[in-house]
Design a protein around this motif. Sequence first.
Motif, PDB file in Angstrom:
ATOM      1  N   THR A  72      -3.664  -2.705   4.447  1.00  0.00           N
ATOM      2  CA  THR A  72      -2.215  -2.561   4.505  1.00  0.00           C
ATOM      3  C   THR A  72      -1.590  -3.890   4.860  1.00  0.00           C
ATOM      4  OG1 THR A  72      -2.261  -1.964   6.850  1.00  0.00           O
ATOM      5  CG2 THR A  72      -2.320  -0.154   5.262  1.00  0.00           C
ATOM      6  N   TYR A  73      -0.326  -4.017   4.541  1.00  0.00           N
ATOM      7  CA  TYR A  73       0.422  -5.231   4.845  1.00  0.00           C
ATOM      8  C   TYR A  73       1.778  -4.798   5.368  1.00  0.00           C
ATOM      9  CZ  TYR A  73       2.876  -9.644   4.167  1.00  0.00           C
ATOM     10  OH  TYR A  73       3.613 -10.772   4.350  1.00  0.00           O
ATOM     11  N   LYS A  74       2.088  -5.151   6.585  1.00  0.00           N
ATOM     12  CA  LYS A  74       3.357  -4.750   7.186  1.00  0.00           C
ATOM     13  C   LYS A  74       4.403  -5.806   6.879  1.00  0.00           C
ATOM     14  CE  LYS A  74       5.110  -2.712  11.358  1.00  0.00           C
ATOM     15  NZ  LYS A  74       4.736  -2.047  12.569  1.00  0.00           N
ATOM     16  N   TYR A  75       5.406  -5.451   6.062  1.00  0.00           N
ATOM     17  CA  TYR A  75       6.443  -6.408   5.689  1.00  0.00           C
ATOM     18  C   TYR A  75       7.761  -6.108   6.372  1.00  0.00           C
ATOM     19  CZ  TYR A  75       7.977  -2.867   2.322  1.00  0.00           C
ATOM     20  OH  TYR A  75       8.406  -1.710   1.728  1.00  0.00           O
ATOM     21  N   HIS A  76       7.850  -5.025   7.059  1.00  0.00           N
ATOM     22  CA  HIS A  76       9.057  -4.646   7.795  1.00  0.00           C
ATOM     23  C   HIS A  76       8.589  -3.734   8.910  1.00  0.00           C
ATOM     24  CE1 HIS A  76      12.730  -2.294   8.609  1.00  0.00           C
ATOM     25  NE2 HIS A  76      13.360  -3.407   8.270  1.00  0.00           N
ATOM     26  N   GLU A  77       9.303  -3.706   9.986  1.00  0.00           N
ATOM     27  CA  GLU A  77       8.823  -2.925  11.138  1.00  0.00           C
ATOM     28  C   GLU A  77       8.599  -1.452  10.832  1.00  0.00           C
ATOM     29  OE1 GLU A  77      13.040  -1.969  13.392  1.00  0.00           O
ATOM     30  OE2 GLU A  77      11.928  -3.767  13.933  1.00  0.00           O
ATOM     31  N   ASP A  78       9.290  -0.919   9.822  1.00  0.00           N
ATOM     32  CA  ASP A  78       9.136   0.493   9.471  1.00  0.00           C
ATOM     33  C   ASP A  78       8.387   0.718   8.159  1.00  0.00           C
ATOM     34  OD1 ASP A  78      10.623   1.264  11.720  1.00  0.00           O
ATOM     35  OD2 ASP A  78      12.494   0.926  10.643  1.00  0.00           O
ATOM     36  N   SER A  79       7.890  -0.345   7.539  1.00  0.00           N
ATOM     37  CA  SER A  79       7.303  -0.207   6.212  1.00  0.00           C
ATOM     38  C   SER A  79       5.954  -0.904   6.130  1.00  0.00           C
ATOM     39  CB  SER A  79       8.234  -0.810   5.161  1.00  0.00           C
ATOM     40  OG  SER A  79       9.493  -0.200   5.226  1.00  0.00           O
ATOM     41  N   VAL A  80       5.024  -0.258   5.495  1.00  0.00           N
ATOM     42  CA  VAL A  80       3.688  -0.814   5.313  1.00  0.00           C
ATOM     43  C   VAL A  80       3.329  -0.720   3.836  1.00  0.00           C
ATOM     44  CG1 VAL A  80       1.244  -0.533   5.858  1.00  0.00           C
ATOM     45  CG2 VAL A  80       2.961  -0.182   7.635  1.00  0.00           C
ATOM     46  N   VAL A  81       2.836  -1.818   3.274  1.00  0.00           N
ATOM     47  CA  VAL A  81       2.388  -1.821   1.886  1.00  0.00           C
ATOM     48  C   VAL A  81       0.974  -1.261   1.846  1.00  0.00           C
ATOM     49  CG1 VAL A  81       1.776  -3.253  -0.080  1.00  0.00           C
ATOM     50  CG2 VAL A  81       3.837  -3.763   1.236  1.00  0.00           C
ATOM     51  N   THR A  82       0.781  -0.252   1.041  1.00  0.00           N
ATOM     52  CA  THR A  82      -0.536   0.340   0.849  1.00  0.00           C
ATOM     53  C   THR A  82      -0.996   0.039  -0.574  1.00  0.00           C
ATOM     54  OG1 THR A  82       0.399   2.401   0.035  1.00  0.00           O
ATOM     55  CG2 THR A  82       0.017   2.230   2.430  1.00  0.00           C
ATOM     56  N   LYS A  83      -2.245   0.330  -0.846  1.00  0.00           N
ATOM     57  CA  LYS A  83      -2.774   0.165  -2.200  1.00  0.00           C
ATOM     58  C   LYS A  83      -1.954   0.992  -3.186  1.00  0.00           C
ATOM     59  CE  LYS A  83      -6.947   0.624  -4.951  1.00  0.00           C
ATOM     60  NZ  LYS A  83      -8.325   1.076  -5.000  1.00  0.00           N
ATOM     61  N   GLU A  84      -1.540   2.172  -2.767  1.00  0.00           N
ATOM     62  CA  GLU A  84      -0.759   3.053  -3.641  1.00  0.00           C
ATOM     63  C   GLU A  84       0.601   2.441  -3.977  1.00  0.00           C
ATOM     64  OE1 GLU A  84      -4.013   5.091  -1.915  1.00  0.00           O
ATOM     65  OE2 GLU A  84      -2.369   4.141  -0.833  1.00  0.00           O
ATOM     66  N   LEU A  85       1.249   1.826  -2.988  1.00  0.00           N
ATOM     67  CA  LEU A  85       2.540   1.183  -3.241  1.00  0.00           C
ATOM     68  C   LEU A  85       2.363  -0.002  -4.179  1.00  0.00           C
ATOM     69  CD1 LEU A  85       5.545   0.875  -2.818  1.00  0.00           C
ATOM     70  CD2 LEU A  85       5.071  -0.404  -0.729  1.00  0.00           C
ATOM     71  N   PHE A  86       1.328  -0.789  -3.933  1.00  0.00           N
ATOM     72  CA  PHE A  86       1.044  -1.918  -4.813  1.00  0.00           C
ATOM     73  C   PHE A  86       0.857  -1.434  -6.253  1.00  0.00           C
ATOM     74  CE2 PHE A  86      -2.079  -4.467  -7.082  1.00  0.00           C
ATOM     75  CZ  PHE A  86      -1.489  -5.728  -7.042  1.00  0.00           C
ATOM     76  N   GLU A  87       0.045  -0.393  -6.437  1.00  0.00           N
ATOM     77  CA  GLU A  87      -0.218   0.127  -7.778  1.00  0.00           C
ATOM     78  C   GLU A  87       1.042   0.695  -8.415  1.00  0.00           C
ATOM     79  OE1 GLU A  87      -3.481   2.809  -7.157  1.00  0.00           O
ATOM     80  OE2 GLU A  87      -4.943   1.175  -7.118  1.00  0.00           O
ATOM     81  N   LYS A  88       1.900   1.337  -7.637  1.00  0.00           N
ATOM     82  CA  LYS A  88       3.152   1.884  -8.158  1.00  0.00           C
ATOM     83  C   LYS A  88       4.028   0.766  -8.714  1.00  0.00           C
ATOM     84  CE  LYS A  88       7.482   3.875  -6.592  1.00  0.00           C
ATOM     85  NZ  LYS A  88       8.286   4.138  -5.410  1.00  0.00           N
ATOM     86  N   LEU A  89       4.178  -0.293  -7.962  1.00  0.00           N
ATOM     87  CA  LEU A  89       5.034  -1.385  -8.413  1.00  0.00           C
ATOM     88  C   LEU A  89       4.392  -2.176  -9.548  1.00  0.00           C
ATOM     89  CD1 LEU A  89       6.554  -2.544  -5.043  1.00  0.00           C
ATOM     90  CD2 LEU A  89       7.496  -0.993  -6.733  1.00  0.00           C
ATOM     91  N   HIS A  90       3.081  -2.345  -9.504  1.00  0.00           N
ATOM     92  CA  HIS A  90       2.377  -3.018 -10.596  1.00  0.00           C
ATOM     93  C   HIS A  90       2.535  -2.215 -11.881  1.00  0.00           C
ATOM     94  CE1 HIS A  90      -1.518  -4.593 -12.500  1.00  0.00           C
ATOM     95  NE2 HIS A  90      -0.639  -5.585 -12.531  1.00  0.00           N
ATOM     96  N   ASN A  91       2.384  -0.910 -11.788  1.00  0.00           N
ATOM     97  CA  ASN A  91       2.544  -0.046 -12.967  1.00  0.00           C
ATOM     98  C   ASN A  91       3.973  -0.064 -13.489  1.00  0.00           C
ATOM     99  OD1 ASN A  91      -0.144   0.694 -13.104  1.00  0.00           O
ATOM    100  ND2 ASN A  91       0.149   2.483 -11.787  1.00  0.00           N
ATOM    101  N   LYS A  92       4.957  -0.171 -12.596  1.00  0.00           N
ATOM    102  CA  LYS A  92       6.353  -0.251 -13.034  1.00  0.00           C
ATOM    103  C   LYS A  92       6.552  -1.470 -13.920  1.00  0.00           C
ATOM    104  CE  LYS A  92      11.101  -0.473 -11.286  1.00  0.00           C
ATOM    105  NZ  LYS A  92      11.948  -0.383 -10.091  1.00  0.00           N
ATOM    106  N   ILE A  93       5.961  -2.579 -13.525  1.00  0.00           N
ATOM    107  CA  ILE A  93       6.074  -3.806 -14.302  1.00  0.00           C
ATOM    108  C   ILE A  93       5.321  -3.671 -15.624  1.00  0.00           C
ATOM    109  CG2 ILE A  93       5.457  -6.258 -14.342  1.00  0.00           C
ATOM    110  CD1 ILE A  93       6.086  -6.267 -11.312  1.00  0.00           C
ATOM    111  N   LEU A  94       4.104  -3.129 -15.582  1.00  0.00           N
ATOM    112  CA  LEU A  94       3.333  -2.931 -16.816  1.00  0.00           C
ATOM    113  C   LEU A  94       4.035  -1.963 -17.762  1.00  0.00           C
ATOM    114  CD1 LEU A  94      -0.309  -2.680 -15.402  1.00  0.00           C
ATOM    115  CD2 LEU A  94       0.777  -4.648 -16.517  1.00  0.00           C
ATOM    116  N   ASP A  95       4.598  -0.894 -17.222  1.00  0.00           N
ATOM    117  CA  ASP A  95       5.294   0.098 -18.043  1.00  0.00           C
ATOM    118  C   ASP A  95       6.552  -0.480 -18.705  1.00  0.00           C
ATOM    119  OD1 ASP A  95       3.365   1.940 -17.366  1.00  0.00           O
ATOM    120  OD2 ASP A  95       4.619   2.987 -15.887  1.00  0.00           O
ATOM    121  N   SER A  96       7.041  -1.591 -18.171  1.00  0.00           N
ATOM    122  CA  SER A  96       8.209  -2.244 -18.754  1.00  0.00           C
ATOM    123  C   SER A  96       7.822  -3.221 -19.855  1.00  0.00           C
ATOM    124  CB  SER A  96       9.001  -2.976 -17.668  1.00  0.00           C
ATOM    125  OG  SER A  96       9.529  -2.051 -16.757  1.00  0.00           O
ATOM    126  N   GLY A  97       6.524  -3.284 -20.169  1.00  0.00           N
ATOM    127  CA  GLY A  97       6.061  -4.108 -21.277  1.00  0.00           C
ATOM    128  C   GLY A  97       5.487  -5.457 -20.889  1.00  0.00           C
TER     129      GLY A  97
END
Length: 98
Positions: free
Chosen positions: A61-86
């Motif tokens: 995990t990577y904590k980028y804000h006191e209330d938010s943590v980046v997980t593998k699932e979040l990374f994959e969600k955003l990576h897929n958003k970019i891939l899905d956009s072509g």
Amino acid sequence: MVGTYNIESININDVLNNYDNIDLLKVDVEGAEFLIFDEINNNNLNKISQISLEWHHLKNTYKYHEDSVVTKELFEKLHNKILDSGFKSIKTSERPDY
């Protein structure tokens, strides 16, 4: 001295809405890329020809804000958003601690 600072910011869509076409969007925001790309709407993503993005993705995990943590699932969600956009994803380097 370590402290808390309040800064004024603007939503990425408010910036991108001012342009019809964007040749290159370069993003190096030290962990906030997850916040930014979660906010970019599809209309603005479609205006962009190329994205140069430095991801901050740790194995656990990577904590980028006191209330938010980046997980593998979040990374994959955003990576897929970019891939899905072509876009294609090209990995240029890897650090063993990530």
